[in-house]
Design an enzyme around this catalytic site. Structure first.
Site, PDB file in Angstrom:
ATOM      1  N   ARG A   1       0.827  -1.220   0.000  1.00 47.67           N
ATOM      2  CA  ARG A   1       0.000   0.000   0.000  1.00 47.67           C
ATOM      3  C   ARG A   1       0.858   1.265   0.000  1.00 47.67           C
ATOM      4  O   ARG A   1       0.440   2.305  -0.525  1.00 47.67           O
ATOM      5  CB  ARG A   1      -0.954  -0.009   1.204  1.00 47.67           C
ATOM      6  CG  ARG A   1      -2.076   1.061   1.124  1.00 47.67           C
ATOM      7  CD  ARG A   1      -3.126   0.807   2.207  1.00 47.67           C
ATOM      8  NE  ARG A   1      -4.308   1.656   2.051  1.00 47.67           N
ATOM      9  CZ  ARG A   1      -4.549   2.750   2.778  1.00 47.67           C
ATOM     10  NH1 ARG A   1      -3.681   3.125   3.686  1.00 47.67           N
ATOM     11  NH2 ARG A   1      -5.643   3.458   2.588  1.00 47.67           N
TER      12      ARG A   1
ATOM     13  N   ILE B   1      -7.552   7.492  -1.103  1.00 40.10           N
ATOM     14  CA  ILE B   1      -7.442   6.038  -1.160  1.00 40.10           C
ATOM     15  C   ILE B   1      -8.276   5.536   0.015  1.00 40.10           C
ATOM     16  O   ILE B   1      -8.172   6.058   1.125  1.00 40.10           O
ATOM     17  CB  ILE B   1      -5.953   5.606  -1.091  1.00 40.10           C
ATOM     18  CG1 ILE B   1      -5.776   4.081  -1.071  1.00 40.10           C
ATOM     19  CG2 ILE B   1      -5.228   6.190   0.093  1.00 40.10           C
ATOM     20  CD1 ILE B   1      -4.283   3.644  -1.181  1.00 40.10           C
ATOM     21  N   SER B   2      -9.159   4.566  -0.229  1.00 41.36           N
ATOM     22  CA  SER B   2     -10.121   4.160   0.800  1.00 41.36           C
ATOM     23  C   SER B   2      -9.444   3.504   2.000  1.00 41.36           C
ATOM     24  O   SER B   2      -8.327   2.997   1.911  1.00 41.36           O
ATOM     25  CB  SER B   2     -11.130   3.162   0.208  1.00 41.36           C
ATOM     26  OG  SER B   2     -11.739   3.685  -0.939  1.00 41.36           O
ATOM     27  N   GLN B   3     -10.177   3.486   3.111  1.00 43.62           N
ATOM     28  CA  GLN B   3      -9.719   2.790   4.318  1.00 43.62           C
ATOM     29  C   GLN B   3      -9.521   1.306   3.986  1.00 43.62           C
ATOM     30  O   GLN B   3     -10.383   0.685   3.354  1.00 43.62           O
ATOM     31  CB  GLN B   3     -10.800   2.952   5.393  1.00 43.62           C
ATOM     32  CG  GLN B   3     -10.465   2.274   6.686  1.00 43.62           C
ATOM     33  CD  GLN B   3     -11.658   2.273   7.641  1.00 43.62           C
ATOM     34  OE1 GLN B   3     -12.709   2.840   7.355  1.00 43.62           O
ATOM     35  NE2 GLN B   3     -11.485   1.618   8.767  1.00 43.62           N
ATOM     36  N   PRO B   4      -8.401   0.710   4.408  1.00 45.01           N
ATOM     37  CA  PRO B   4      -8.139  -0.698   4.076  1.00 45.01           C
ATOM     38  C   PRO B   4      -9.256  -1.663   4.463  1.00 45.01           C
ATOM     39  O   PRO B   4      -9.571  -2.583   3.707  1.00 45.01           O
ATOM     40  CB  PRO B   4      -6.839  -0.997   4.842  1.00 45.01           C
ATOM     41  CG  PRO B   4      -6.145   0.324   4.897  1.00 45.01           C
ATOM     42  CD  PRO B   4      -7.237   1.343   5.058  1.00 45.01           C
TER      43      PRO B   4
END
Ligand code: SAH
Length: 254
Positions: free
Chosen positions: A77, A103-106
């Site tokens: 990431r 970038i979205s939350q994992p």
């Protein structure tokens, strides 16, 4: 160039070599060329597993599947964020990627991926390439990923990054994802990573019977819902609200 490849290769060895016991993880980390983030990725996975357990009642998914966990363990990431954000790359939170996007939350990436039930032979469409991270996670799991991004510089950066990291099974293009990618349709699954006011009919049309779409629906400043759309074998559509979420809006002229 070399660094990204090494990072991916180290992740691969780790996952294939350990299958779960902490002792073996320790040994493997010591023996492989650690990209410096292996432990951080494993700690993040532990947090995501907790999130799955905490949200099980709403999502119906108490556990992350081994395949999705392995994909998250492999994708570096930190390669998908700006150098200034790298030390936060394995925090379970969204991060800015420029142009007002994130970038979205994992955990959300893991959940959306899980809800599409990715299969090795599947063809998947993503709307909102952004950094390319979600596309890379999918690319670890399925045969072919097609991803559309509306902001030209982001699309260019993601394409370059995915190529550099060796994700040859991802096709990207610039455009309004509302209309899907008819030339690559039909899709086994569709993941929309920007919030829409409604489920775009062209995307339903491009979903295979038996296929699944996961899409945040709602407006920018009010509560949005992550919605699972399933197209049944006879072509009818079922929807189910999964969780309240917060995404950047789906833009474009549609
Ligand atoms: N999936 C991304 C996160 C994306 S954030 C990742 O893993 O990094 C949402 C993205 O959707 C933004 O990059 C935004 O520019 C893009 N987007 C918004 N509206 C769009 C549209 N109509 N078509 C394609 N992309 C769109």
């Amino acid at each position: 160039m070399g660094e990204g490849r090494k990072a991916t290769a180290a992740g691969r060895r780790l996952v294939h070599g350990c299958v779960g016991t902490l002792l073996l993880v320790g040994v493997t980390v010591a023996q492989t060329a650690d990209d410096g983030y292996v432990r951080a990725r494993l700690a993040l996975l532990a947090e995501i597993r907790e999130n799955f357990a905490q949200t099980a009642a709403e999502t119906g998914r108490p556990r992350m599947s081994p395949a999705v966990a392995a994909a998250l363990a492999r994708v570096p990431r930190h390669e998908f964020v700006a150098p200034a954000q790298r030390d936060r790359a394995y925090v379970n939170a969204p991060l800015p990627i420029g142009y007002g996007q994130t970038i979205s939350q994992p955990y959300i990436v893991a959940l959306m991926t899980e809800l599409t039930d990715p299969q090795p032979r599947a063809r998947v469409l993503e709307i909102g390439t952004g950094s390319g991270y979600q596309a890379a996670v999918l690319a670890e799991l399925v045969a072919k990923v097609s991803s559309i991004e509306i902001i030209e510089p982001l699309a260019g950066q993601a394409r370059e990054r995915l190529a550099r990291l060796g994700y040859a099974n991802v096709a990207t293009r610039i455009g309004d994802g509302y209309y899907g990618w008819p030339e690559h349709a039909p899709f086994d699954a569709i993941i929309v990573t920007a919030a829409a006011s409604h489920v775009p009919p062209p995307l339903i049309a491009q979903l295979k019977p038996g296929g699944k779409m996961i899409i945040p629906v709602g407006s920018q400043f009010l509560t949005q819902s992550l919605v699972l759309v399933e197209k049944t074998a006879d072509g009818s559509v079922r929807t189910r609200q999964i969780l309240p979420v917060s995404f950047v809006p789906l833009t474009g002229g549609h």
